[in-house]
Design a protein around this motif. Structure first.
Motif, PDB file in Angstrom:
ATOM      1  N   ALA A   1       0.853  -1.187   0.000  1.00 38.95           N
ATOM      2  CA  ALA A   1       0.000   0.000   0.000  1.00 38.95           C
ATOM      3  C   ALA A   1       0.887   1.234   0.000  1.00 38.95           C
ATOM      4  O   ALA A   1       1.944   1.257   0.617  1.00 38.95           O
ATOM      5  CB  ALA A   1      -0.918   0.007   1.220  1.00 38.95           C
ATOM      6  N   PHE A   2       0.458   2.265  -0.735  1.00 38.64           N
ATOM      7  CA  PHE A   2       1.177   3.532  -0.699  1.00 38.64           C
ATOM      8  C   PHE A   2       0.207   4.650  -1.037  1.00 38.64           C
ATOM      9  O   PHE A   2      -0.854   4.436  -1.633  1.00 38.64           O
ATOM     10  CB  PHE A   2       2.369   3.543  -1.666  1.00 38.64           C
ATOM     11  N   THR A   3       0.532   5.851  -0.590  1.00 34.29           N
ATOM     12  CA  THR A   3      -0.258   7.024  -0.930  1.00 34.29           C
ATOM     13  C   THR A   3       0.530   7.892  -1.887  1.00 34.29           C
ATOM     14  O   THR A   3       1.760   8.004  -1.794  1.00 34.29           O
ATOM     15  CB  THR A   3      -0.611   7.837   0.328  1.00 34.29           C
ATOM     16  N   PHE A   4      -0.190   8.499  -2.815  1.00 29.85           N
ATOM     17  CA  PHE A   4       0.427   9.456  -3.741  1.00 29.85           C
ATOM     18  C   PHE A   4      -0.556  10.582  -3.967  1.00 29.85           C
ATOM     19  O   PHE A   4      -1.688  10.345  -4.387  1.00 29.85           O
ATOM     20  CB  PHE A   4       0.814   8.779  -5.051  1.00 29.85           C
TER      21      PHE A   4
ATOM     22  N   ASP B   1      -3.383  12.718  -3.243  1.00 28.97           N
ATOM     23  CA  ASP B   1      -4.541  12.539  -2.367  1.00 28.97           C
ATOM     24  C   ASP B   1      -5.142  11.147  -2.462  1.00 28.97           C
ATOM     25  O   ASP B   1      -6.219  10.903  -1.906  1.00 28.97           O
ATOM     26  CB  ASP B   1      -5.631  13.568  -2.706  1.00 28.97           C
ATOM     27  N   ASP B   2      -4.456  10.228  -3.117  1.00 28.75           N
ATOM     28  CA  ASP B   2      -5.032   8.909  -3.375  1.00 28.75           C
ATOM     29  C   ASP B   2      -4.263   7.803  -2.669  1.00 28.75           C
ATOM     30  O   ASP B   2      -3.061   7.924  -2.399  1.00 28.75           O
ATOM     31  CB  ASP B   2      -5.060   8.637  -4.879  1.00 28.75           C
ATOM     32  N   LEU B   3      -4.977   6.729  -2.373  1.00 34.31           N
ATOM     33  CA  LEU B   3      -4.410   5.552  -1.714  1.00 34.31           C
ATOM     34  C   LEU B   3      -4.393   4.396  -2.709  1.00 34.31           C
ATOM     35  O   LEU B   3      -5.418   4.092  -3.333  1.00 34.31           O
ATOM     36  CB  LEU B   3      -5.254   5.185  -0.498  1.00 34.31           C
ATOM     37  N   TYR B   4      -3.232   3.770  -2.844  1.00 29.98           N
ATOM     38  CA  TYR B   4      -3.054   2.676  -3.789  1.00 29.98           C
ATOM     39  C   TYR B   4      -2.833   1.373  -3.022  1.00 29.98           C
ATOM     40  O   TYR B   4      -1.982   1.311  -2.126  1.00 29.98           O
ATOM     41  CB  TYR B   4      -1.848   2.933  -4.702  1.00 29.98           C
ATOM     42  N   LEU B   5      -3.589   0.340  -3.398  1.00 32.03           N
ATOM     43  CA  LEU B   5      -3.445  -0.985  -2.815  1.00 32.03           C
ATOM     44  C   LEU B   5      -3.009  -1.952  -3.907  1.00 32.03           C
ATOM     45  O   LEU B   5      -3.596  -1.962  -4.995  1.00 32.03           O
ATOM     46  CB  LEU B   5      -4.764  -1.460  -2.204  1.00 32.03           C
ATOM     47  N   VAL B   6      -1.998  -2.744  -3.599  1.00 33.55           N
ATOM     48  CA  VAL B   6      -1.472  -3.701  -4.564  1.00 33.55           C
ATOM     49  C   VAL B   6      -1.785  -5.106  -4.064  1.00 33.55           C
ATOM     50  O   VAL B   6      -1.403  -5.464  -2.943  1.00 33.55           O
ATOM     51  CB  VAL B   6       0.047  -3.526  -4.765  1.00 33.55           C
ATOM     52  N   LYS B   7      -2.464  -5.873  -4.895  1.00 38.32           N
ATOM     53  CA  LYS B   7      -2.836  -7.244  -4.552  1.00 38.32           C
ATOM     54  C   LYS B   7      -2.522  -8.144  -5.739  1.00 38.32           C
ATOM     55  O   LYS B   7      -3.093  -7.976  -6.828  1.00 38.32           O
ATOM     56  CB  LYS B   7      -4.317  -7.341  -4.200  1.00 38.32           C
TER      57      LYS B   7
ATOM     58  N   MET C   1       6.810   2.387   4.724  1.00 40.96           N
ATOM     59  CA  MET C   1       6.120   3.669   4.787  1.00 40.96           C
ATOM     60  C   MET C   1       7.143   4.784   4.888  1.00 40.96           C
ATOM     61  O   MET C   1       8.182   4.636   5.533  1.00 40.96           O
ATOM     62  CB  MET C   1       5.190   3.708   6.009  1.00 40.96           C
ATOM     63  N   CYS C   2       6.859   5.916   4.247  1.00 40.40           N
ATOM     64  CA  CYS C   2       7.711   7.099   4.332  1.00 40.40           C
ATOM     65  C   CYS C   2       6.906   8.242   4.922  1.00 40.40           C
ATOM     66  O   CYS C   2       5.725   8.416   4.604  1.00 40.40           O
ATOM     67  CB  CYS C   2       8.233   7.477   2.947  1.00 40.40           C
ATOM     68  N   GLY C   3       7.530   9.008   5.804  1.00 33.23           N
ATOM     69  CA  GLY C   3       6.873  10.152   6.416  1.00 33.23           C
ATOM     70  C   GLY C   3       7.850  11.287   6.605  1.00 33.23           C
ATOM     71  O   GLY C   3       9.013  11.208   6.190  1.00 33.23           O
TER      72      GLY C   3
END
Length: 409
Positions: free
Chosen positions: A276-279, A281-287, A366-368
């Motif tokens: 999972a990652f955010t870019f 304003d969107d959230l991306y899920l990889v399955k 995760m990056c912050g």
């Protein structure tokens, strides 16, 4: 006790009544009833401690116990039935004090290391923290670089920043913050508790960003049934982790400190995800071989054209192990095995480029604002900068169950 020892029977009787009240089963608080905490801190192992009246809650779930069972001397010196403020001291320049748990009770300060009172304590607050008032509302540690220097933020109507290095006290105006009854540093974020609500704030400016206040029981109190808690704490494994633009974490693709079945929020995904990652304003899920992109809001909405294949969206054959993005870049970093790639999300045709080896494979990443977190099995590691992922210096290991899920083990 001094008055009772001097022969004041009324004081002795009052103390006995107070102790009886503490020990009454009816007086034991229930954290799931929306109570206000007097103080919040973490112990040496990172387990949160919540104090209410004469009681202590350990971790994010479980019944209250009497605070004097863990910190005996608090009761020996004063029958106050409360703690004004507490924090875990973060002062690496002074290793003999670093990681002590500090309590404030009226005019006095107690310093504990591994639940044992340090010699010479209690002391007057003015002796240890000159310029800081008595009868505090709240306190929280603020290590550098989160503050300019290793500091403590004290709350008593006004805001006091105490600099450990210089002993200077700087008054601050946190105009956007409510009056904190307790304060808490957790996972490098700062929380002000007021009533049974909380707000997340910037320790330097006091600014509150995002949709606050929020209900503390929804994030910091585990009030679900026991078998769900046992399952969560026994598994304690993350498939994916990311953060939104406000810095709130999504763990196993759920809000901070909450665990729910994925399909309740992301019905198209239906089960466990790989990354999972955010870019923006969107959230991306990889399955497996597919990427799902969601617009984050009260109801997360799948964007038009999704799901897409991993190859189409990220320029690499799936499946992948983890992925993350950092605010200042337009790249998403994709981890597959022990290799990491960069994907330019602004490119019309995306490709995984800049292949290099990282320290170890990761289950989640995760990056912050304060660096990169890699999760591997039941542990996670924090890197202050992206470059450190490619070095040989292994950072401190943290336990997922304790520090991310709030379990007691």
């Amino acid at each position: 006790r001094a008055a009772a020892a001097a022969g004041d029977p009324s004081t002795h009787t009052d103390n006995q009544k107070l102790l009886t009240k503490w020990r009454s089963p009816a007086a034991v608080p229930d954290r799931c009833q929306g109570i206000e905490m007097d103080a919040v801190t973490v112990n040496e192992d990172g387990i949160p401690y919540f104090f209410h009246s004469g009681f202590l809650f350990k971790g994010f779930h479980g019944a209250a116990e009497r605070a004097n069972e863990t910190f005996t001397e608090l009761d020996e010196h004063q029958h106050l039935g409360h703690v004004d403020a507490a924090f875990r001291l973060h002062y690496e320049d002074h290793p003999t004090e670093h990681n002590n748990i500090i309590f404030f009770l009226d005019t006095q300060i107690f310093s504990y290391y591994q639940h044992k009172l340090e010699g010479g304590y209690p002391k007057n607050i003015s002796e240890v923290y000159p310029g800081i008032p008595d009868h505090l509302d709240a306190a929280v540690e603020c290590p550098k670089p989160e503050c300019e220097e290793d500091s403590v933020i004290f709350f008593k109507g006004e805001i006091f920043h105490f600099n450990f290095k210089t002993k200077a006290v700087e008054m601050k105006e946190f105009t956007s913050m409510p009056n904190c009854t307790s304060a808490f540093r957790f996972m490098e974020h700062y929380y002000c508790f007021h009533g049974h609500n909380f707000s997340k704030f910037d320790p330097k400016t006091g600014e509150v960003h995002g949709r606050y206040p929020k209900e503390a029981r929804d994030f910091f109190m585990r009030c679900s049934n026991d078998h769900v808690e046992r399952e969560r704490c026994s598994r304690a494994h993350l498939d994916a982790i990311t953060a939104d633009n406000e810095g709130d974490m999504f763990k196993e693709v759920n809000d901070t400190l909450k665990v729910e079945p994925i399909e309740l929020t992301f019905k198209e995904v239906k089960s466990d995800v790989d990354a999972a990652f955010t870019f923006k304003d969107d959230l991306y899920l990889v399955k497996d071989e597919h990427v799902f992109a969601y617009r984050v809001g009260e109801n997360h909405t799948l964007l038009d054209g999704y799901p897409k294949t991993v190859k189409e969206e990220l320029g690499i054959e799936g499946p992948i192990d983890s992925a993350f993005s950092c605010d200042e870049h337009q790249h998403v970093h994709v981890v597959k095995g022990q290799l990491m790639y960069d994907v330019d999300m602004a490119a019309s045709e995306r490709n995984a480029t800049n292949e290099r080896s990282i320290m170890f494979p990761s289950d989640a990443a995760m990056c912050g604002p304060r660096g990169v977190t890699l999760v591997k099995g039941n542990h996670f590691y924090h890197f202050d900068t992206l470059k450190l992922l490619f070095s040989r210096a292994v950072p401190e290991r943290h336990q997922v169950s304790l520090e991310l899920f709030g379990c007691d083990h």
